[in-house]
Motif scaffolding. Structure first.
Motif, mmCIF file in Angstrom:
data_model
loop_
_atom_site.group_PDB
_atom_site.id
_atom_site.type_symbol
_atom_site.label_atom_id
_atom_site.label_comp_id
_atom_site.label_asym_id
_atom_site.label_seq_id
_atom_site.Cartn_x
_atom_site.Cartn_y
_atom_site.Cartn_z
ATOM 1 N N VAL A 60 5.528 -2.718 7.505
ATOM 2 C CA VAL A 60 6.948 -2.395 7.345
ATOM 3 C C VAL A 60 7.102 -1.449 6.154
ATOM 4 C CG1 VAL A 60 7.754 -4.555 8.378
ATOM 5 C CG2 VAL A 60 7.449 -4.419 5.904
ATOM 6 N N ASP A 61 8.275 -0.875 6.029
ATOM 7 C CA ASP A 61 8.580 0.065 4.954
ATOM 8 C C ASP A 61 8.979 -0.694 3.694
ATOM 9 O OD1 ASP A 61 10.755 1.897 3.477
ATOM 10 O OD2 ASP A 61 9.347 3.186 4.552
ATOM 11 N N TYR A 112 8.658 -6.228 -4.363
ATOM 12 C CA TYR A 112 7.928 -4.970 -4.553
ATOM 13 C C TYR A 112 8.806 -3.901 -5.187
ATOM 14 C CZ TYR A 112 4.062 -6.829 -1.801
ATOM 15 O OH TYR A 112 3.003 -7.588 -1.352
ATOM 16 N N GLN A 113 10.067 -3.867 -4.830
ATOM 17 C CA GLN A 113 10.971 -2.857 -5.378
ATOM 18 C C GLN A 113 11.279 -3.087 -6.855
ATOM 19 O OE1 GLN A 113 14.306 -3.112 -2.690
ATOM 20 N NE2 GLN A 113 13.406 -1.668 -1.227
ATOM 21 N N GLN A 114 11.229 -4.335 -7.305
ATOM 22 C CA GLN A 114 11.654 -4.649 -8.668
ATOM 23 C C GLN A 114 10.527 -5.087 -9.604
ATOM 24 O OE1 GLN A 114 15.383 -6.901 -8.827
ATOM 25 N NE2 GLN A 114 15.588 -6.521 -6.637
ATOM 26 N N SER A 115 9.292 -5.032 -9.129
ATOM 27 C CA SER A 115 8.174 -5.452 -9.980
ATOM 28 C C SER A 115 6.985 -4.520 -9.760
ATOM 29 C CB SER A 115 7.771 -6.892 -9.648
ATOM 30 O OG SER A 115 7.089 -6.946 -8.408
ATOM 31 N N ARG A 116 5.931 -4.780 -10.487
ATOM 32 C CA ARG A 116 4.691 -4.008 -10.333
ATOM 33 C C ARG A 116 3.725 -4.672 -9.356
ATOM 34 N NH1 ARG A 116 4.241 -3.885 -16.517
ATOM 35 N NH2 ARG A 116 3.008 -5.668 -15.932
ATOM 36 N N ALA A 117 4.164 -5.690 -8.665
ATOM 37 C CA ALA A 117 3.304 -6.449 -7.755
ATOM 38 C C ALA A 117 2.673 -5.548 -6.701
ATOM 39 C CB ALA A 117 4.105 -7.557 -7.076
ATOM 40 N N ARG A 118 1.434 -5.860 -6.370
ATOM 41 C CA ARG A 118 0.716 -5.196 -5.271
ATOM 42 C C ARG A 118 0.442 -6.194 -4.151
ATOM 43 N NH1 ARG A 118 1.911 -0.438 -5.745
ATOM 44 N NH2 ARG A 118 0.275 0.164 -4.343
ATOM 45 N N ALA A 119 0.649 -7.499 -4.451
ATOM 46 C CA ALA A 119 0.430 -8.557 -3.462
ATOM 47 C C ALA A 119 1.390 -9.705 -3.756
ATOM 48 C CB ALA A 119 -1.011 -9.045 -3.510
ATOM 49 N N VAL A 120 1.832 -10.374 -2.680
ATOM 50 C CA VAL A 120 2.747 -11.511 -2.805
ATOM 51 C C VAL A 120 2.283 -12.613 -1.866
ATOM 52 C CG1 VAL A 120 5.121 -12.343 -2.477
ATOM 53 C CG2 VAL A 120 4.720 -10.027 -3.376
ATOM 54 N N ILE A 121 2.263 -13.838 -2.396
ATOM 55 C CA ILE A 121 1.996 -15.018 -1.571
ATOM 56 C C ILE A 121 3.179 -15.960 -1.708
ATOM 57 C CG2 ILE A 121 0.587 -17.104 -1.305
ATOM 58 C CD1 ILE A 121 -1.864 -15.462 -2.053
ATOM 59 N N HIS A 122 3.712 -16.365 -0.561
ATOM 60 C CA HIS A 122 4.776 -17.375 -0.525
ATOM 61 C C HIS A 122 4.184 -18.619 0.119
ATOM 62 C CE1 HIS A 122 8.366 -19.605 0.125
ATOM 63 N NE2 HIS A 122 8.389 -19.381 1.437
ATOM 64 N N ALA A 123 4.144 -19.719 -0.647
ATOM 65 C CA ALA A 123 3.565 -20.970 -0.167
ATOM 66 C C ALA A 123 4.573 -22.101 -0.329
ATOM 67 C CB ALA A 123 2.278 -21.276 -0.931
ATOM 68 N N HIS A 124 4.283 -23.212 0.301
ATOM 69 C CA HIS A 124 5.151 -24.384 0.257
ATOM 70 C C HIS A 124 4.424 -25.522 -0.443
ATOM 71 C CE1 HIS A 124 8.049 -22.956 3.577
ATOM 72 N NE2 HIS A 124 7.327 -21.926 3.150
ATOM 73 N N CYS A 125 3.926 -25.255 -1.627
ATOM 74 C CA CYS A 125 3.128 -26.203 -2.394
ATOM 75 C C CYS A 125 3.931 -27.474 -2.662
ATOM 76 C CB CYS A 125 2.711 -25.568 -3.718
ATOM 77 S SG CYS A 125 1.921 -23.959 -3.543
ATOM 78 N N PRO A 126 3.409 -28.643 -2.246
ATOM 79 C CA PRO A 126 4.204 -29.868 -2.313
ATOM 80 C C PRO A 126 4.668 -30.279 -3.713
ATOM 81 C CG PRO A 126 2.052 -30.280 -1.285
ATOM 82 C CD PRO A 126 2.129 -28.839 -1.599
ATOM 83 N N PHE A 127 3.791 -30.280 -4.712
ATOM 84 C CA PHE A 127 4.208 -30.695 -6.050
ATOM 85 C C PHE A 127 5.174 -29.680 -6.668
ATOM 86 C CE2 PHE A 127 0.691 -33.591 -5.576
ATOM 87 C CZ PHE A 127 1.103 -34.720 -6.259
ATOM 88 N N SER A 128 5.011 -28.418 -6.318
ATOM 89 C CA SER A 128 5.933 -27.393 -6.808
ATOM 90 C C SER A 128 7.336 -27.609 -6.248
ATOM 91 C CB SER A 128 5.428 -25.998 -6.436
ATOM 92 O OG SER A 128 4.153 -25.767 -6.980
ATOM 93 N N VAL A 129 7.405 -27.951 -4.965
ATOM 94 C CA VAL A 129 8.700 -28.223 -4.350
ATOM 95 C C VAL A 129 9.337 -29.452 -4.997
ATOM 96 C CG1 VAL A 129 9.879 -28.898 -2.206
ATOM 97 C CG2 VAL A 129 8.158 -27.080 -2.162
ATOM 98 N N VAL A 130 8.553 -30.510 -5.193
ATOM 99 C CA VAL A 130 9.081 -31.721 -5.827
ATOM 100 C C VAL A 130 9.607 -31.402 -7.226
ATOM 101 C CG1 VAL A 130 8.446 -33.977 -6.794
ATOM 102 C CG2 VAL A 130 7.693 -33.343 -4.490
ATOM 103 N N GLU A 131 8.829 -30.675 -8.020
ATOM 104 C CA GLU A 131 9.264 -30.342 -9.382
ATOM 105 C C GLU A 131 10.525 -29.476 -9.378
ATOM 106 O OE1 GLU A 131 8.310 -31.418 -12.538
ATOM 107 O OE2 GLU A 131 7.284 -32.910 -11.312
ATOM 108 N N ASP A 178 0.870 -1.174 0.000
ATOM 109 C CA ASP A 178 0.000 0.000 0.000
ATOM 110 C C ASP A 178 0.907 1.225 0.000
ATOM 111 O OD1 ASP A 178 -2.179 1.713 0.158
ATOM 112 O OD2 ASP A 178 -2.350 1.525 2.342
ATOM 113 N N GLY A 179 1.144 1.779 -1.183
ATOM 114 C CA GLY A 179 2.053 2.916 -1.308
ATOM 115 C C GLY A 179 3.458 2.522 -0.921
ATOM 116 N N GLU A 180 3.996 3.178 0.087
ATOM 117 C CA GLU A 180 5.348 2.902 0.557
ATOM 118 C C GLU A 180 5.359 1.948 1.754
ATOM 119 O OE1 GLU A 180 8.102 4.110 -1.185
ATOM 120 O OE2 GLU A 180 6.433 4.516 -2.539
ATOM 121 N N ARG A 181 4.220 1.302 1.995
ATOM 122 C CA ARG A 181 4.108 0.375 3.128
ATOM 123 C C ARG A 181 3.821 -1.029 2.620
ATOM 124 N NH1 ARG A 181 -0.679 2.872 6.402
ATOM 125 N NH2 ARG A 181 -1.554 2.693 4.332
ATOM 126 N N ILE A 182 4.292 -2.000 3.390
ATOM 127 C CA ILE A 182 3.974 -3.400 3.154
ATOM 128 C C ILE A 182 3.282 -3.912 4.412
ATOM 129 C CG2 ILE A 182 4.873 -5.723 2.745
ATOM 130 C CD1 ILE A 182 7.423 -4.392 1.601
#
Length: 185
Positions: free
Chosen positions: A53-54, A76-95, A29-33
């Protein structure tokens, strides 16, 4: 904001895309996360479970936020993202562990359309190396998989980042079953 983060934290746990105490979610949100707090279960997020956080530099508040705050900040600093999700998806980890090219190529039509090739990046959890690699890769992709660790998906909203997260896991599941079937057929 915490209500929206809580909603998607619950969805991630219910769908088996994370175990309760792992993964993290943020909104810019602007300059805040606004990011999940360190040690909070994603299916139990309350107002106290989200830290502001800043976006530009670390502060003392980073100590209360997710250990992956440095990675979210770089994204956020290097992309146009407004939202980020970090998950531990099992098949993604295996691949990511099976990939020897540094990319996962979806076989399903939705994955080809929405994800293209998914970069597999490296770096220890919460490290500057991971922050750098994720920020660079997500400047022109909407998803990455950290080798042996999990996914980072971006979007203009948490809904979009969630859809990308589910698509990564779906594409990796299809790829896994396809490769297994080819091996034994």
């Amino acid at each position: 904001m915490w209500q929206e983060i809580s909603k998607y934290g619950n969805k991630l746990v219910q769908q088996g895309l994370v175990e309760s105490h792992f993964g993290n979610i943020s909104i810019r949100d602007g300059e805040r996360i606004f990011i999940t707090a360190r040690g909070y279960a994603l299916d139990e997020i309350t107002e106290d479970g989200v830290v502001e956080v800043d976006v530009n530099s670390p502060t003392d508040r980073d100590l209360m936020s997710s250990t992956e705050t440095i990675v979210h900040r770089a994204i956020y600093q290097q992309s146009r993202a407004r939202a980020v999700i970090h998950a531990h998806c099992p098949f993604s980890v295996v691949e990511s562990l099976l990939s020897d090219t540094g990319l996962i190529e979806p076989l399903d039509s939705e994955g080809k359309c929405f994800l293209k090739n998914i970069p597999v990046i490296r770096g220890q959890m919460g490290s500057e190396e991971l922050a750098h690699n994720a920020g660079m890769a997500l400047s022109d992709h909407n998803a990455v998989i950290v080798h042996g660790h999990g996914t980072f998906a971006t979007g203009s909203s948490l809904k979009e980042a969630y859809v990308i997260t589910t698509q990564i896991e779906h594409s990796c599941r299809i790829r896994y079953w396809y490769d297994l079937a080819r091996k034994y057929c």
